[in-house]
Design an enzyme around this catalytic site. Structure first.
Site, PDB file in Angstrom:
ATOM      1  CE  LYS A   1     111.091   2.126  -1.418  1.00  0.00           C
ATOM      2  NZ  LYS A   1     109.787   1.469  -1.286  1.00  0.00           N
TER       3      LYS A   1
HETATM    4  C1  E4P Z   1     107.440   2.591  -3.609  1.00  0.00           C
HETATM    5  O1  E4P Z   1     108.498   2.039  -3.485  1.00  0.00           O
HETATM    6  C2  E4P Z   1     106.359   2.574  -2.616  1.00  0.00           C
HETATM    7  O2  E4P Z   1     106.397   1.339  -1.946  1.00  0.00           O
HETATM    8  C3  E4P Z   1     104.985   2.653  -3.215  1.00  0.00           C
HETATM    9  O3  E4P Z   1     105.020   2.739  -4.621  1.00  0.00           O
HETATM   10  C4  E4P Z   1     104.062   3.596  -2.538  1.00  0.00           C
HETATM   11  O4  E4P Z   1     102.818   3.563  -3.207  1.00  0.00           O
HETATM   12  P1  E4P Z   1     101.443   4.039  -2.550  1.00  0.00           P
HETATM   13  O5  E4P Z   1     101.335   5.504  -2.725  1.00  0.00           O
HETATM   14  O6  E4P Z   1     100.414   3.317  -3.340  1.00  0.00           O
HETATM   15  O7  E4P Z   1     101.487   3.627  -1.092  1.00  0.00           O
END
Ligand code: E4P
Length: 217
Positions: free
Chosen positions: A83
């Site tokens: 990522k």
């Molecule tokens: C996606 O890959 C992220 O880890 C995640 O969905 C972020 O979500 P949040 O806004 O609840 O931190």
């Protein structure tokens, strides 16, 4: 639509994997920091449990550092998807890692142009954050509709991974819009299972059955 869980917690992942409905996992530095311990060991264990795509995020912010970290993360297990954040350095790192055959998830996507540019850089997944858009008064799901339309128009192989999901309505809308993947916190997956009429209905069926059995005696 594939279901990923958005967590670094092994217990949550184990329980969901046992249900047979889990396709993959997304983590991020905040989620892994919450778990503590050795994040490489946690990622290896997640891959063993899920046997599907597991996103692991780089923390470097320059292209060379992201590529270095990405290669290292990809070496943990073949299920790892690297990522990278949507920045110019992230886009360059995405293109480089993808050219080596590493799958990349471009994260922190908040506009359709960002998603389109990530797709051009050969991202395997883009992660638009719907909940964080809702948090600032926008309608996060509108972004999903735009991205799905654009990717369909040009037949980009990049998958739309709906992230920052806050409730089951996000999940339903993502499915109706034709998103490829939704990554959902375990608590929201739990909400997706629940309906009070299911519980009431089951209780009534069992009571009626017991009554009928007792009457036979
Ligand atoms: C996606 O890959 C992220 O880890 C995640 O969905 C972020 O979500 P949040 O806004 O609840 O931190």
């Amino acid at each position: 639509m594939k279901l990923f869980v958005d967590t670094g917690n092994l217990k949550e992942i184990e329980a969901l994997a046992a249900l047979g409905i889990l396709d993959g996992v997304t983590t991020n530095p905040s989620l892994l920091a919450k778990e503590g311990g050795d994040s490489r060991r946690i990622l290896r264990e997640i891959c063993r449990l899920v046997q599907g795509p597991v996103s692991a995020e780089v923390v470097a912010t320059d292209t060379a550092g992201m590529i270095r970290e990405g290669r290292d993360l990809a070496g943990i297990d073949p299920h790892i998807v690297v990522k990278v954040p949507f920045t110019k350095d992230g886009v360059k790192a995405c293109k480089a890692l993808a050219s080596e055959g590493t799958r990349v998830n471009v994260t922190l996507v908040f506009s359709a142009t960002q998603a389109w540019l990530a797709a051009k850089a050969r991202a395997s997944y883009v992660s638009p954050f719907v909940g964080r858009l809702d948090d600032i008064g926008a309608t996060g799901m509108n972004l999903i509709r735009e991205i799905v339309d654009i990717f369909d128009n040009f037949e980009f192989p990049t998958q739309v991974l709906v992230a920052s999901v806050r409730n089951p309505v996000h999940v339903v809308e993502a499915a109706r819009m034709g998103a490829d993947v939704v990554t959902v916190p375990a608590a929201v997956i739990e909400q997706c299972f629940k309906h009070p009429l299911t519980d009431i209905g089951l209780e009534r069926f069992l009571k009626d059955w017991e009554k009928a059995q007792a009457a036979k005696v």
